[in-house]
Structures are given as structure tokens and as C-alpha cells.
Design an enzyme around this catalytic site. Sequence first.
Site, PDB file in Angstrom:
ATOM      1  N   SER A  33       0.833  -1.210   0.000  1.00 30.04           N
ATOM      2  CA  SER A  33       0.000   0.000   0.000  1.00 30.04           C
ATOM      3  C   SER A  33       0.865   1.255   0.000  1.00 30.04           C
ATOM      4  O   SER A  33       0.340   2.364   0.007  1.00 30.04           O
ATOM      5  CB  SER A  33      -0.925  -0.005   1.217  1.00 30.04           C
ATOM      6  OG  SER A  33      -0.177  -0.165   2.409  1.00 30.04           O
ATOM      7  N   ASN A 120      -2.253  -2.410  13.356  1.00 32.16           N
ATOM      8  CA  ASN A 120      -3.706  -2.221  13.293  1.00 32.16           C
ATOM      9  C   ASN A 120      -4.154  -0.934  13.987  1.00 32.16           C
ATOM     10  O   ASN A 120      -4.961  -0.178  13.447  1.00 32.16           O
ATOM     11  CB  ASN A 120      -4.429  -3.426  13.899  1.00 32.16           C
ATOM     12  CG  ASN A 120      -4.190  -4.692  13.090  1.00 32.16           C
ATOM     13  OD1 ASN A 120      -3.625  -4.625  11.997  1.00 32.16           O
ATOM     14  ND2 ASN A 120      -4.601  -5.834  13.618  1.00 32.16           N
ATOM     15  N   THR A 165     -39.987  25.910 -10.684  1.00 33.35           N
ATOM     16  CA  THR A 165     -40.236  24.546 -10.223  1.00 33.35           C
ATOM     17  C   THR A 165     -40.401  23.747 -11.516  1.00 33.35           C
ATOM     18  O   THR A 165     -40.914  24.287 -12.503  1.00 33.35           O
ATOM     19  CB  THR A 165     -41.508  24.430  -9.348  1.00 33.35           C
ATOM     20  OG1 THR A 165     -42.635  24.829 -10.129  1.00 33.35           O
ATOM     21  CG2 THR A 165     -41.434  25.288  -8.103  1.00 33.35           C
ATOM     22  N   HIS A 166     -39.917  22.537 -11.543  1.00 33.42           N
ATOM     23  CA  HIS A 166     -39.887  21.724 -12.778  1.00 33.42           C
ATOM     24  C   HIS A 166     -39.115  22.432 -13.895  1.00 33.42           C
ATOM     25  O   HIS A 166     -39.366  22.191 -15.070  1.00 33.42           O
ATOM     26  CB  HIS A 166     -41.304  21.408 -13.285  1.00 33.42           C
ATOM     27  CG  HIS A 166     -42.240  20.940 -12.214  1.00 33.42           C
ATOM     28  ND1 HIS A 166     -42.437  19.621 -11.918  1.00 33.42           N
ATOM     29  CD2 HIS A 166     -43.019  21.645 -11.349  1.00 33.42           C
ATOM     30  CE1 HIS A 166     -43.311  19.512 -10.927  1.00 33.42           C
ATOM     31  NE2 HIS A 166     -43.662  20.728 -10.560  1.00 33.42           N
ATOM     32  N   SER A 287     -13.602  27.013 -27.624  1.00 36.08           N
ATOM     33  CA  SER A 287     -13.661  25.797 -28.417  1.00 36.08           C
ATOM     34  C   SER A 287     -12.560  25.857 -29.460  1.00 36.08           C
ATOM     35  O   SER A 287     -12.234  26.930 -29.969  1.00 36.08           O
ATOM     36  CB  SER A 287     -15.031  25.699 -29.087  1.00 36.08           C
ATOM     37  OG  SER A 287     -14.933  24.930 -30.273  1.00 36.08           O
ATOM     38  N   LYS A 293     -17.627  30.225 -29.018  1.00 33.71           N
ATOM     39  CA  LYS A 293     -17.991  29.499 -27.801  1.00 33.71           C
ATOM     40  C   LYS A 293     -17.185  29.890 -26.573  1.00 33.71           C
ATOM     41  O   LYS A 293     -16.014  30.219 -26.644  1.00 33.71           O
ATOM     42  CB  LYS A 293     -17.804  27.991 -28.024  1.00 33.71           C
ATOM     43  CG  LYS A 293     -18.753  27.447 -29.063  1.00 33.71           C
ATOM     44  CD  LYS A 293     -19.874  26.644 -28.490  1.00 33.71           C
ATOM     45  CE  LYS A 293     -19.409  25.425 -27.775  1.00 33.71           C
ATOM     46  NZ  LYS A 293     -20.458  24.484 -27.508  1.00 33.71           N
ATOM     47  N   ASN A 295     -17.132  27.920 -22.959  1.00 35.04           N
ATOM     48  CA  ASN A 295     -17.726  26.751 -22.302  1.00 35.04           C
ATOM     49  C   ASN A 295     -17.526  26.765 -20.785  1.00 35.04           C
ATOM     50  O   ASN A 295     -16.453  27.129 -20.300  1.00 35.04           O
ATOM     51  CB  ASN A 295     -17.133  25.466 -22.881  1.00 35.04           C
ATOM     52  CG  ASN A 295     -17.505  25.294 -24.342  1.00 35.04           C
ATOM     53  OD1 ASN A 295     -18.595  25.678 -24.761  1.00 35.04           O
ATOM     54  ND2 ASN A 295     -16.587  24.752 -25.119  1.00 35.04           N
ATOM     55  N   GLU A 300     -18.806  22.006 -15.354  1.00 32.45           N
ATOM     56  CA  GLU A 300     -19.073  20.639 -15.809  1.00 32.45           C
ATOM     57  C   GLU A 300     -18.199  19.629 -15.062  1.00 32.45           C
ATOM     58  O   GLU A 300     -18.641  18.530 -14.717  1.00 32.45           O
ATOM     59  CB  GLU A 300     -18.822  20.529 -17.314  1.00 32.45           C
ATOM     60  CG  GLU A 300     -19.832  21.338 -18.118  1.00 32.45           C
ATOM     61  CD  GLU A 300     -19.422  21.453 -19.581  1.00 32.45           C
ATOM     62  OE1 GLU A 300     -20.051  20.790 -20.409  1.00 32.45           O
ATOM     63  OE2 GLU A 300     -18.478  22.197 -19.891  1.00 32.45           O
ATOM     64  N   TYR A 327      -9.773  -6.470  12.617  1.00 28.23           N
ATOM     65  CA  TYR A 327      -9.121  -6.014  11.389  1.00 28.23           C
ATOM     66  C   TYR A 327      -9.072  -7.109  10.320  1.00 28.23           C
ATOM     67  O   TYR A 327      -8.837  -8.273  10.609  1.00 28.23           O
ATOM     68  CB  TYR A 327      -7.676  -5.571  11.713  1.00 28.23           C
ATOM     69  CG  TYR A 327      -6.913  -5.107  10.474  1.00 28.23           C
ATOM     70  CD1 TYR A 327      -7.017  -3.795  10.027  1.00 28.23           C
ATOM     71  CD2 TYR A 327      -6.115  -5.991   9.742  1.00 28.23           C
ATOM     72  CE1 TYR A 327      -6.343  -3.366   8.888  1.00 28.23           C
ATOM     73  CE2 TYR A 327      -5.439  -5.570   8.600  1.00 28.23           C
ATOM     74  CZ  TYR A 327      -5.563  -4.256   8.175  1.00 28.23           C
ATOM     75  OH  TYR A 327      -4.903  -3.843   7.051  1.00 28.23           O
ATOM     76  N   GLN A 332      -7.434  -2.065   4.036  1.00 28.91           N
ATOM     77  CA  GLN A 332      -6.375  -1.275   3.403  1.00 28.91           C
ATOM     78  C   GLN A 332      -6.920  -0.501   2.194  1.00 28.91           C
ATOM     79  O   GLN A 332      -6.356   0.496   1.775  1.00 28.91           O
ATOM     80  CB  GLN A 332      -5.243  -2.209   2.975  1.00 28.91           C
ATOM     81  CG  GLN A 332      -4.084  -1.539   2.269  1.00 28.91           C
ATOM     82  CD  GLN A 332      -2.887  -2.456   2.192  1.00 28.91           C
ATOM     83  OE1 GLN A 332      -2.213  -2.696   3.185  1.00 28.91           O
ATOM     84  NE2 GLN A 332      -2.625  -3.009   1.019  1.00 28.91           N
ATOM     85  N   LYS A 335      -8.137   3.758   1.910  1.00 30.88           N
ATOM     86  CA  LYS A 335      -7.421   5.034   1.769  1.00 30.88           C
ATOM     87  C   LYS A 335      -7.561   5.696   0.417  1.00 30.88           C
ATOM     88  O   LYS A 335      -7.805   6.912   0.321  1.00 30.88           O
ATOM     89  CB  LYS A 335      -5.946   4.830   2.088  1.00 30.88           C
ATOM     90  CG  LYS A 335      -5.735   4.526   3.548  1.00 30.88           C
ATOM     91  CD  LYS A 335      -4.351   4.014   3.832  1.00 30.88           C
ATOM     92  CE  LYS A 335      -4.374   3.144   5.064  1.00 30.88           C
ATOM     93  NZ  LYS A 335      -5.121   1.853   4.869  1.00 30.88           N
TER      94      LYS A 335
HETATM   95  N1  ARG Z   1      -1.210  -1.292   5.332  1.00 29.32           N
HETATM   96  C1  ARG Z   1      -2.151  -1.776   6.271  1.00 29.32           C
HETATM   97  C2  ARG Z   1      -3.501  -1.086   6.090  1.00 29.32           C
HETATM   98  O1  ARG Z   1      -3.538  -0.058   5.525  1.00 29.32           O
HETATM   99  C3  ARG Z   1      -1.650  -1.557   7.651  1.00 29.32           C
HETATM  100  C4  ARG Z   1      -2.225  -2.483   8.664  1.00 29.32           C
HETATM  101  C5  ARG Z   1      -1.689  -3.842   8.446  1.00 29.32           C
HETATM  102  N2  ARG Z   1      -2.081  -4.740   9.486  1.00 29.32           N
HETATM  103  C6  ARG Z   1      -2.041  -6.047   9.329  1.00 29.32           C
HETATM  104  N3  ARG Z   1      -2.433  -6.779  10.310  1.00 29.32           N
HETATM  105  N4  ARG Z   1      -1.632  -6.600   8.234  1.00 29.32           N
HETATM  106  O2  ARG Z   1      -4.525  -1.570   6.510  1.00 29.32           O
END
Ligand code: ARG
Length: 467
Positions: A33, A120, A165-166, A287, A293, A295, A300, A327, A332, A335
Site C-alpha cells: 500500500s 492495526n 419549479t420543474h 472551443s 464558444k 464553455n 461541468e 481487522y 487497506q 485510503k
Molecule cells: N497497510 C495496512 C492497512 O492499511 C496496515 C495495517 C496492516 N495490518 C495487518 N495486520 N496486516 O490496513
Amino acid sequence: MADGNSETKSSNQMWGGRFASGPDAIMEEINASIGFDKKLYAQDIRGSIAHATMLAHQGIISADDKDKIVHGLNTILSEIESGSFEFSRRLEDIHMNIEARLATLIGPAAGRLHTARSRNDQVALDFRLWVKEELQRTEKALTALIAAFLDRAEEHADTVMPGFTHLQTAQPVTFGHHCMAYVEMFGRDRSRVRHAIEHMDESPIGAAALAGTGFPIDRHMTAKALGFGGPTRNSIDTVSDRDFALEFLSMASITATHLSRLAEEIVIWSTPQFGFIRLSDAFSTGSSIMPQKKNPDAAELVRAKTGRINGSLIALLTVMKGLPLAYSKDMQEDKEQVFDSAESLELAIAAMTGMVRDMTIRSDRMKAAAGSGYSTATDLADWLVREAGLPFRDAHHVTGRAVALAEQKGCDLADLSLADLQSIYADITEKVFDVLTVEASVASRTSFGGTAPNEVRKQIAWWRARN
Ligand code: ARG
């Protein structure tokens, strides 16, 4: 991602005996990650410094080791910030990358940092800190957007436009009133941001893998050092849930939906057919083929970013929905959704703030449109109720006939003669013309929260005192 240092240990080697060989390349690819969680480096280092300081304070590690750890972590912080730090995918994530570098820098003392914690609780902490900071940025950005709308509303408290409205002309309103509708929406979004900050104001560190720890740690101390109101109360929940991320994404989706509706209005208003606003050159593009134009690309794109942000919310809800406590590595995947949405939302709010501040309001066009489409028909019906004592339903019927007559004559209601109106309902007098103009119509709507310019000014003042 490039693995700059071929001598870097893999994470399997770092935790030793049970794993005889390094991970298969595909395993490494799916497991790592670091490509995205390196964004958490500052939070990770801050968390580790707080943890090490607490461990020393509690006599779990020596003050000397703590000093080495803190010094090493600060060195790593400057290495990352100056761009000289070599991230390694073999070390999986930001936590292992920093810990491995710490070992190179300070030797065996580095191994004591992970006492009484797990990745964790570490990742739960880092991510929570990051989301909290992002929410604080979002709060500021929304405040700027609200301020932009308050200024435009003040400037245009008397500017009449058609209310829809509408998307059909309904009744005249003021542009100031319409702007204030968005102030209300973004104001609620900002309260959601504030609530989310309150909800996540508890420190995860010290929950360890899931069960807590036998070491005599002080979670209140680390919570305080990291700016949280206190520690979380259940170690299993702490490492299991990502509702703080979901709350961020829910807030982001609702805010983006508001932004998208505004973007849609800007797209419509800036067409030559409507012509209610002119976007500044800074927020529009030309454009490559059609010279005439201009835009509304920024609007958008704000509209489109909403799709992305909504997608992230659904993605993370789906990741989480089947996970047993505590966990699982599935988590993971939290993120990238949050990082991507945060970036999209920040950009969308900033672009919208710029557009709102810069756009030219074409009051003449708004006013002309406000009077068309028999927008004051309700005012005529209300007058018949008030002045001629008709029940509203009958007044509605009489007004409908007046509209039909105007339509037949190809004119507006206010252009009908008194004789025309009296041919429909004999008791109508000259005074009716006072309510048939758009200005009279908006000025009459003085109910709390209504469109009358003075009411709108009151609401602007209410918000100014709170923004
Ligand atoms: N990279 C992991 C995550 O974002 C960190 C936690 C990993 N923990 C584990 N027990 N493998 O979740």
C-alpha cells in the site's frame, strides 16, 4: 513502484522466522500500500513520537532509547520532506518503511518502538489523524464558499429573477434569495463536517492488534499529545471500524451533490438562451473549432467529480459491509477512496468559490425573464382572495382565465387592460396592477424565509454573524 534499494529487506524478513522466503512478485503487488499510504508519513511519525514518549514516561522503554527514536523519526521526517527518502514496495506500507529506515539510522533501539502497539492501531491512528485534518481543511473551504455567496446575495438582494419549479417559471424571486439557498445547503454541509470531527475525536493508539496490551501504557497521555479528546473505549471496535472514513465520504457525497446542482444551474444560466450570468475567462474555456464558444468547463467538471465521490462512498461501504470483527486486510482499500475524494472535493469547492466570486450577473436578463411566463399569476390570485374576498380555489380559477386571455392576446398579465380583467371578474379594480409587477411580487413575500429583499437581508445578517 520502483524499489530503489535492492538490498532492502522484505516485510516478511522483518518479522522473521515464520517466513522462509520473500513474497512472490504478485503477492507483493497486491499486498503493498506504500504507493498511496505514504501520504500518511507525517501522521505516522507524529503517532510514533507520541507512542515512544509515552512508553518512556511509563518506564516501558529507557529515556535514552526514546531520545534515539524521536531523533531518528525527525530525521526521517526531513528526509521524506526533502524527497531523499527511498520508499520500498517490498516493505509494504508506510509503517514498515519508516520502521526499517529507523533501524538503519539508530540500530536496535528502533525495535523497541513497536512495543505495545500493532500496525492495526497504528494505521487506524494515522488515517484518523489525516481525515481529521482534511475535515478541518474542508471546513475552511466551505466557509470561503459561503462567504462568496453572502457577498453576491448582498449585492443582489433586490435583483429579480424567475424562480423555477420543474424548471418552468414559477414565481419571481430575487437572485440574493437564490444565493442564500446555497448558503443554507453549504452551511449544513459544514455542520456535517463539524459533527464528523467530533465523532472521530478519539485516539486509537494503544488498542494494539485488537485486544489491548499487558504493558502499562497510558492511552490518555497519547490521546492528549495527539490532540484527541480522549482514547477510544473498545480496542476491538478501534481496529475494526472505518466509519470515520465513511462519514467523511458521506459528507463529501452530499456536499458534492449540492455543488453539482449549482454546477448544473451555472451551465444552464450561462447558455445564450438563458444568459443570466457570464462566467469569467478564468473559469471557462474556448472551443478549438467554434470561435464564438465559451464553455463552462469548470462547472461541468465539478458536476462530474460528484460521480467519482459518490462512487468512492459506495466502494468503501461495500468493502466494509461483510467484514467480521476485527481487522481484515480488506480495510487497506479505505485510503485511496478517501484520498481521491478529498482531492476532488477540495478542487470542486475551490473552483466553485472562484466561479461564484467572478461571474457577472446579468440583472437585465434576469428581470426580463422574471416577468415572462405569467410569473405573477399567484399574485393576482392572492389579490382576489385579499381584496375581493374570493376563496383561493375560485381565485385560482379566475386567474387561470386571465392567463388564458393574456396568452390569446400574446401579452403579459400586467399588459391586460382593466376592461379585459373586469370581463373575467367584474370586481377587479385598478389597484390590481400594483401586484402584477415582479418587484411588487417579490416585495410582498415577507413571510419568514421568503424572497422579499428585506427578509433576504435579515437572513444574510444571520449568516454573517455565524460565518
Ligand atoms: N497497510 C495496512 C492497512 O492499511 C496496515 C495495517 C496492516 N495490518 C495487518 N495486520 N496486516 O490496513
